[in-house]
Design an enzyme around this catalytic site. Structure first.
Site, PDB file in Angstrom:
ATOM      1  CB  CYS A  40      -0.873  -0.042   1.252  1.00 46.63           C
ATOM      2  SG  CYS A  40      -1.829   1.446   1.571  1.00 46.63           S
ATOM      3  CG  HIS A  41       1.019   5.883  -1.564  1.00 45.14           C
ATOM      4  ND1 HIS A  41       1.049   6.252  -2.884  1.00 45.14           N
ATOM      5  CD2 HIS A  41       1.845   6.734  -0.920  1.00 45.14           C
ATOM      6  CE1 HIS A  41       1.847   7.283  -3.029  1.00 45.14           C
ATOM      7  NE2 HIS A  41       2.339   7.608  -1.846  1.00 45.14           N
ATOM      8  CB  THR A  42       0.031   3.547   4.307  1.00 43.03           C
ATOM      9  OG1 THR A  42      -1.149   4.173   3.825  1.00 43.03           O
ATOM     10  CG2 THR A  42       0.315   4.025   5.719  1.00 43.03           C
ATOM     11  CG  HIS A  62      -0.849  -1.798   6.198  1.00 40.17           C
ATOM     12  ND1 HIS A  62       0.193  -1.227   5.503  1.00 40.17           N
ATOM     13  CD2 HIS A  62      -1.982  -1.244   5.699  1.00 40.17           C
ATOM     14  CE1 HIS A  62      -0.294  -0.360   4.635  1.00 40.17           C
ATOM     15  NE2 HIS A  62      -1.612  -0.355   4.723  1.00 40.17           N
ATOM     16  CD  GLU A  63      -3.537  -3.795   0.592  1.00 38.90           C
ATOM     17  OE1 GLU A  63      -4.146  -2.720   0.699  1.00 38.90           O
ATOM     18  OE2 GLU A  63      -2.875  -4.098  -0.410  1.00 38.90           O
ATOM     19  CB  CYS A  92     -11.099  -4.852  21.805  1.00 40.99           C
ATOM     20  SG  CYS A  92     -11.859  -3.400  22.544  1.00 40.99           S
ATOM     21  CB  CYS A  95     -11.892  -0.111  23.986  1.00 44.75           C
ATOM     22  SG  CYS A  95     -12.267   0.306  22.270  1.00 44.75           S
ATOM     23  CB  CYS A  98     -15.350  -1.272  20.601  1.00 43.05           C
ATOM     24  SG  CYS A  98     -13.914  -1.677  19.578  1.00 43.05           S
ATOM     25  CB  CYS A 106     -10.529  -0.779  18.339  1.00 42.22           C
ATOM     26  SG  CYS A 106     -10.073  -1.820  19.730  1.00 42.22           S
ATOM     27  NE  ARG A 110      -3.230   4.314  16.196  1.00 41.33           N
ATOM     28  CZ  ARG A 110      -1.944   4.658  16.041  1.00 41.33           C
ATOM     29  NH1 ARG A 110      -1.014   4.111  16.810  1.00 41.33           N
ATOM     30  NH2 ARG A 110      -1.606   5.531  15.121  1.00 41.33           N
ATOM     31  CB  CYS A 169      -5.100  -1.697   3.542  1.00 39.94           C
ATOM     32  SG  CYS A 169      -5.045   0.113   3.709  1.00 39.94           S
ATOM     33  NE  ARG A 370      -2.802  -1.985  -2.443  1.00 35.13           N
ATOM     34  CZ  ARG A 370      -2.911  -0.683  -2.138  1.00 35.13           C
ATOM     35  NH1 ARG A 370      -2.477   0.246  -2.962  1.00 35.13           N
ATOM     36  NH2 ARG A 370      -3.413  -0.316  -0.968  1.00 35.13           N
TER      37      ARG A 370
HETATM   38  P1  NAD Z   1      -1.400   5.302  -5.148  1.00 33.57           P
HETATM   39  O1  NAD Z   1       0.005   5.744  -5.212  1.00 33.57           O
HETATM   40  O2  NAD Z   1      -1.787   3.969  -5.695  1.00 33.57           O
HETATM   41  O3  NAD Z   1      -2.347   6.382  -5.871  1.00 33.57           O
HETATM   42  C1  NAD Z   1      -2.241   7.773  -5.727  1.00 33.57           C
HETATM   43  C2  NAD Z   1      -2.819   8.418  -6.995  1.00 33.57           C
HETATM   44  O4  NAD Z   1      -2.891   9.837  -6.787  1.00 33.57           O
HETATM   45  C3  NAD Z   1      -1.948   8.208  -8.235  1.00 33.57           C
HETATM   46  O5  NAD Z   1      -2.754   7.743  -9.304  1.00 33.57           O
HETATM   47  C4  NAD Z   1      -1.389   9.603  -8.526  1.00 33.57           C
HETATM   48  O6  NAD Z   1      -1.168   9.823  -9.909  1.00 33.57           O
HETATM   49  C5  NAD Z   1      -2.500  10.501  -7.984  1.00 33.57           C
HETATM   50  N1  NAD Z   1      -2.086  11.864  -7.649  1.00 33.57           N
HETATM   51  C6  NAD Z   1      -0.951  12.264  -7.028  1.00 33.57           C
HETATM   52  N2  NAD Z   1      -0.962  13.612  -6.885  1.00 33.57           N
HETATM   53  C7  NAD Z   1      -2.118  14.056  -7.417  1.00 33.57           C
HETATM   54  C8  NAD Z   1      -2.696  15.349  -7.598  1.00 33.57           C
HETATM   55  N3  NAD Z   1      -2.060  16.459  -7.187  1.00 33.57           N
HETATM   56  N4  NAD Z   1      -3.919  15.441  -8.174  1.00 33.57           N
HETATM   57  C9  NAD Z   1      -4.555  14.317  -8.607  1.00 33.57           C
HETATM   58  N5  NAD Z   1      -4.044  13.072  -8.486  1.00 33.57           N
HETATM   59  C10 NAD Z   1      -2.848  12.945  -7.911  1.00 33.57           C
HETATM   60  O7  NAD Z   1      -1.796   5.374  -3.598  1.00 33.57           O
HETATM   61  P2  NAD Z   1      -2.964   4.577  -2.842  1.00 33.57           P
HETATM   62  O8  NAD Z   1      -2.475   3.254  -2.388  1.00 33.57           O
HETATM   63  O9  NAD Z   1      -4.199   4.692  -3.649  1.00 33.57           O
HETATM   64  O10 NAD Z   1      -3.086   5.507  -1.523  1.00 33.57           O
HETATM   65  C11 NAD Z   1      -3.614   6.819  -1.624  1.00 33.57           C
HETATM   66  C12 NAD Z   1      -3.477   7.543  -0.287  1.00 33.57           C
HETATM   67  O11 NAD Z   1      -4.342   6.932   0.683  1.00 33.57           O
HETATM   68  C13 NAD Z   1      -2.073   7.478   0.328  1.00 33.57           C
HETATM   69  O12 NAD Z   1      -1.818   8.719   0.959  1.00 33.57           O
HETATM   70  C14 NAD Z   1      -2.209   6.361   1.369  1.00 33.57           C
HETATM   71  O13 NAD Z   1      -1.232   6.491   2.354  1.00 33.57           O
HETATM   72  C15 NAD Z   1      -3.606   6.642   1.872  1.00 33.57           C
HETATM   73  N6  NAD Z   1      -4.330   5.555   2.567  1.00 33.57           N
HETATM   74  C16 NAD Z   1      -5.121   5.899   3.611  1.00 33.57           C
HETATM   75  C17 NAD Z   1      -5.880   4.943   4.253  1.00 33.57           C
HETATM   76  C18 NAD Z   1      -6.788   5.312   5.380  1.00 33.57           C
HETATM   77  O14 NAD Z   1      -7.233   4.419   6.117  1.00 33.57           O
HETATM   78  N7  NAD Z   1      -7.092   6.587   5.584  1.00 33.57           N
HETATM   79  C19 NAD Z   1      -5.808   3.599   3.831  1.00 33.57           C
HETATM   80  C20 NAD Z   1      -4.976   3.283   2.752  1.00 33.57           C
HETATM   81  C21 NAD Z   1      -4.254   4.272   2.114  1.00 33.57           C
HETATM   82  N1  AHE Z   2       1.287   7.239  11.409  1.00 33.68           N
HETATM   83  C1  AHE Z   2       0.712   8.345  10.687  1.00 33.68           C
HETATM   84  C2  AHE Z   2      -0.753   8.143  10.397  1.00 33.68           C
HETATM   85  C3  AHE Z   2      -0.996   7.106   9.364  1.00 33.68           C
HETATM   86  C4  AHE Z   2      -2.488   6.881   9.214  1.00 33.68           C
HETATM   87  O1  AHE Z   2      -3.288   7.814   9.264  1.00 33.68           O
HETATM   88  N2  AHE Z   2      -2.861   5.626   9.048  1.00 33.68           N
HETATM   89  C5  AHE Z   2      -4.231   5.274   8.774  1.00 33.68           C
HETATM   90  C6  AHE Z   2      -4.220   4.006   8.014  1.00 33.68           C
HETATM   91  S1  AHE Z   2      -3.374   4.135   6.472  1.00 33.68           S
HETATM   92  C7  AHE Z   2      -3.511   2.581   5.857  1.00 33.68           C
HETATM   93  O2  AHE Z   2      -2.899   2.492   4.667  1.00 33.68           O
HETATM   94  C8  AHE Z   2      -5.004   4.993  10.067  1.00 33.68           C
HETATM   95  O3  AHE Z   2      -5.666   3.987  10.229  1.00 33.68           O
HETATM   96  N3  AHE Z   2      -4.978   5.902  10.968  1.00 33.68           N
HETATM   97  C9  AHE Z   2      -5.599   5.767  12.254  1.00 33.68           C
HETATM   98  C10 AHE Z   2      -4.599   5.327  13.289  1.00 33.68           C
HETATM   99  O4  AHE Z   2      -4.996   5.117  14.431  1.00 33.68           O
HETATM  100  O5  AHE Z   2      -3.408   5.215  12.939  1.00 33.68           O
HETATM  101  C11 AHE Z   2       0.882   9.642  11.469  1.00 33.68           C
HETATM  102  O6  AHE Z   2       0.605  10.712  10.888  1.00 33.68           O
HETATM  103  O7  AHE Z   2       1.292   9.571  12.638  1.00 33.68           O
HETATM  104 ZN    ZN Z   3      -2.874   0.742   3.512  1.00 38.67          ZN
END
Ligand code: NAD
Ligand code: AHE
Ligand code: ZN
Length: 375
Positions: A40-42, A62-63, A92, A95, A98, A106, A110, A169, A370
């Site tokens: 994943c991008h994360t 994490h996936e 859980c 908590c 939850c 949860c 954490r 994820c 992916r």
């Molecule tokens: P990815 O790299 O597969 O996709 C990102 C896309 O964004 C690419 O297609 C890229 O071309 C595009 N992009 C970049 N800059 C841009 C811009 N300025 N305008 C328009 N498009 C743009 O990444 P992903 O796996 O899809 O992850 C995306 C984001 O989500 C990451 O920041 C990742 O860390 C985050 N994420 C968050 C959670 C969550 O639970 N909140 C879960 C998973 C991933």
């Molecule tokens: N560690 C980072 C935060 C990263 C983050 O926000 N993670 C998401 C999942 S990304 C999955 O690809 C998330 O679940 N956040 C809630 C949590 O409890 O972490 C930072 O900025 O410190």
């Molecule tokens: Zn992820």
């Protein structure tokens, strides 16, 4: 025991494949053989050094999806042979978070999870005397890993590991952001910024929810065909339009007698704070909801004119798509098995553990949706 793993030795360095020591499961813990893991991008975000919680050396990932090999004392909900998906957001069911029924976040473990440790404050991974940190409570870039029982979802044993790992994820985050967080209704208009592994699942979720107009925004024109495959109706490349993307999108979404534009729902799937602002401001005056999914690096902040909120837009965020993992993940696996959602076409590359760094290169080059490592 010994296990093969890709170790993040330092920020910005390629992962190193090595044999590491793994201690067996303690009370309330489960030993899992990981069969497949997505990248994943994360993972890239943390490896780059941008994550304020990033620790090294660590085993990222994490996936995943795999099989229970052994259970520690007191484990009741899982047994040897069960097929499982690790959960970076555990459930859980005890908590305050939850029990509130207001969040999926949860809080049971954490604090230690953020320190790269198991709930008792220690690590199960080491090389000799040197400790290696866990990551997001999962560490799926190791062939075998230990997780707390509350951080594992038991899933349909017929489901293929190399596909359902993505539910750990990306799939759940994208679809969940639409269904659980934004609660999109039939006929809605939506804009999705960033058509990667998350954004395409947001599009898939919007289609499921019955959205009418689904606009995808990406800097990479190759993503147009990808978005269309999952239900996107319009594509915008901000580099190829005259002027700012916000008025452009507002104009595209004009409807009704007053001709006020703006989407009912917008989603940031990029992690760029500039894009997060664009997404908020492209949502509709009075009721637009804008969901932040992307994660941004240490020190970065979002901003907008308060007037954007005064005039009725809501800025919200989602972690793991608001999903309660042990309850919701098995259902999403069943949706996949029943053909209700697609996963296979988004898995563009399958790699061996030895080639895991290639998966990061493909992501940087914008060539993969992916990549999945199969053990
Ligand atoms: P990815 O790299 O597969 O996709 C990102 C896309 O964004 C690419 O297609 C890229 O071309 C595009 N992009 C970049 N800059 C841009 C811009 N300025 N305008 C328009 N498009 C743009 O990444 P992903 O796996 O899809 O992850 C995306 C984001 O989500 C990451 O920041 C990742 O860390 C985050 N994420 C968050 C959670 C969550 O639970 N909140 C879960 C998973 C991933
Ligand atoms: N560690 C980072 C935060 C990263 C983050 O926000 N993670 C998401 C999942 S990304 C999955 O690809 C998330 O679940 N956040 C809630 C949590 O409890 O972490 C930072 O900025 O410190
Ligand atoms: Zn992820």
């Amino acid at each position: 025991m010994k296990t093969r793993a890709a170790v993040a030795v330092a920020a910005g360095k390629p992962l190193e494949i090595m044999e590491v020591d793994l201690e067996g499961p303690r009370e309330g813990e489960v030993l899992v053989e990981i069969k497949a893991t997505g990248i994943c991008h994360t993972d890239e975000f943390t490896l780059s050094g941008a994550d304020p919680e990033g620790l090294f050396p660590a085993i990222l990932g994490h996936e995943g999806a795999g099989v229970v090999v052994d259970v520690g004392k007191g484990v009741t909900s899982l047994k040897k042979g069960d097929h499982v998906i690790p959960l970076y957001t555990p459930e859980c069911r005890q908590c305050p978070s939850c029990l509130s029924r207001k969040t999926n976040l949860c809080t049971a473990i954490r604090a230690t999870q953020g320190q790269g440790l198991m709930p008792d404050g220690s690590s199960r991974f080491s090389i000799g005397k040197d400790k290696i940190f866990h990551y997001m409570g999962c560490s799926t870039f190791s062939n075998f890993t230990v997780l707390p029982e509350i951080a594992l979802a038991k899933v349909n044993p017929d489901a293929p590991f190399d596909k359902i790992c993505y539910i750990g994820c990306g799939v759940t985050t994208g679809i969940g952001a639409v269904i659980n967080t934004a609660k999109v209704e039939q006929g809605a208009t939506a804009v999705v910024f960033g058509l990667g592994g998350i954004g395409l699942n947001v599009i898939q979720g919007l289609k499921l929810a019955g959205a009418d107009m689904i606009i995808g925004v990406d800097l990479n024109n190759d993503k147009k065909a990808w978005g269309e495959r999952f239900g996107m109706t319009h594509f915008v490349n901000p580099k190829e339009i005259d002027g700012d993307v916000v008025p452009y999108l507002v104009n595209m979404t004009k409807r009704g007698a007053d001709q006020i534009g703006g989407a009912d729902y917008t989603f940031d799937c990029t992690g760029s704070t500039k894009v997060m602002r664009q997404a908020l401001e492209a949502s509709h005056r009075g009721w637009g909801k804008s969901v932040v999914i992307g994660v941004a690096g240490a020190g970065q902040e979002i901003s907008t004119r308060p007037f954007q909120l005064v005039t009725g837009r809501t800025w919200m965020g989602t972690a793991f798509g608001g999903a309660r993992g042990r309850t919701d993940v098995p259902k999403i696996v069943d949706w996949y098995m029943d053909g209700k959602i697609q996963i296979d076409p988004m898995i563009t590359h399958t790699l061996k553990l030895e080639d895991i760094n290639k998966g990061f290169d493909l992501m940087h080059e914008g060539k993969s949706i992916r990549s999945v490592v199969v053990y």
